[in-house]
Design a protein around this motif. Sequence first.
Motif, short mmCIF file in Angstrom:
data_model
loop_
_atom_site.label_atom_id
_atom_site.label_comp_id
_atom_site.label_asym_id
_atom_site.label_seq_id
_atom_site.Cartn_x
_atom_site.Cartn_y
_atom_site.Cartn_z
N SER A 243 53.33 66.65 38.18
CA SER A 243 53.77 66.11 36.87
C SER A 243 55.57 66.46 37.12
N VAL A 244 56.49 66.46 35.64
CA VAL A 244 57.58 66.76 36.19
C VAL A 244 57.36 68.19 35.06
N VAL A 245 58.68 69.57 35.35
CA VAL A 245 58.15 70.81 34.27
C VAL A 245 59.26 71.21 34.59
N THR A 246 60.05 71.93 33.22
CA THR A 246 60.85 72.90 33.28
C THR A 246 61.44 73.18 34.76
N ALA A 247 62.64 73.81 35.15
CA ALA A 247 63.15 73.94 36.24
C ALA A 247 63.50 75.64 35.67
N ASP A 248 63.28 76.06 34.26
CA ASP A 248 63.49 77.45 34.06
C ASP A 248 63.29 78.57 34.64
N PHE A 249 63.35 79.85 34.91
CA PHE A 249 62.21 80.39 35.19
C PHE A 249 61.70 81.93 34.56
N ARG A 250 60.21 82.04 34.16
CA ARG A 250 59.75 82.63 32.75
C ARG A 250 59.21 84.05 33.62
N ARG B 93 54.78 83.42 32.88
CA ARG B 93 54.40 81.95 32.81
C ARG B 93 53.94 82.03 34.13
N VAL B 94 52.55 81.52 34.75
CA VAL B 94 52.42 81.47 35.98
C VAL B 94 51.57 79.98 35.80
N ARG B 95 52.27 78.67 36.84
CA ARG B 95 51.58 77.29 36.73
C ARG B 95 51.35 77.43 37.81
N VAL B 96 49.58 77.39 37.51
CA VAL B 96 48.57 76.42 38.61
C VAL B 96 48.79 74.60 38.72
N TRP B 97 48.75 74.85 39.33
CA TRP B 97 49.09 73.26 40.00
C TRP B 97 47.85 72.56 41.08
N PHE B 98 46.97 71.52 40.46
CA PHE B 98 46.37 71.48 40.83
C PHE B 98 46.62 70.01 41.30
N ASP B 99 45.20 69.12 42.13
CA ASP B 99 44.83 68.58 42.35
C ASP B 99 44.17 67.51 41.72
#
Length: 70
Positions: A42-49, A52-58
Motif C-alpha cells: 500500500s501507498v501511505v502518507t509520509a507524515d509523522f503522527r 498512529r501505529v501502522r501495522v503492515w501485513f501480508d
Amino acid sequence: MSDDCEGKSSWPELLGARAEDAVKVIEEENPYVGAVLVPEGSVVTADFRCDRVRVWFDKHGIVISVPRIG
C-alpha cells in the motif's frame, strides 16, 4: 521523533503475529495511539503522527514489519 510521543513506541514482539491481534495489543499497551491495518504494497502518507501505529501485513494477515509510532 517518537521520543516526544507518549507511551510505548514500538512492538518488535508482534512481528509475525496475526495483524488483527497486533492491533488489539498495541491499543491496549498504548492508549494514546490508534493502530491502522495496512496491506503490504500500500501507498501511505509520509507524515509523522504520535497517535498512529501502522501495522503492515501480508496476504495471510501476518505482521511483516515492526509496528511503531509514526
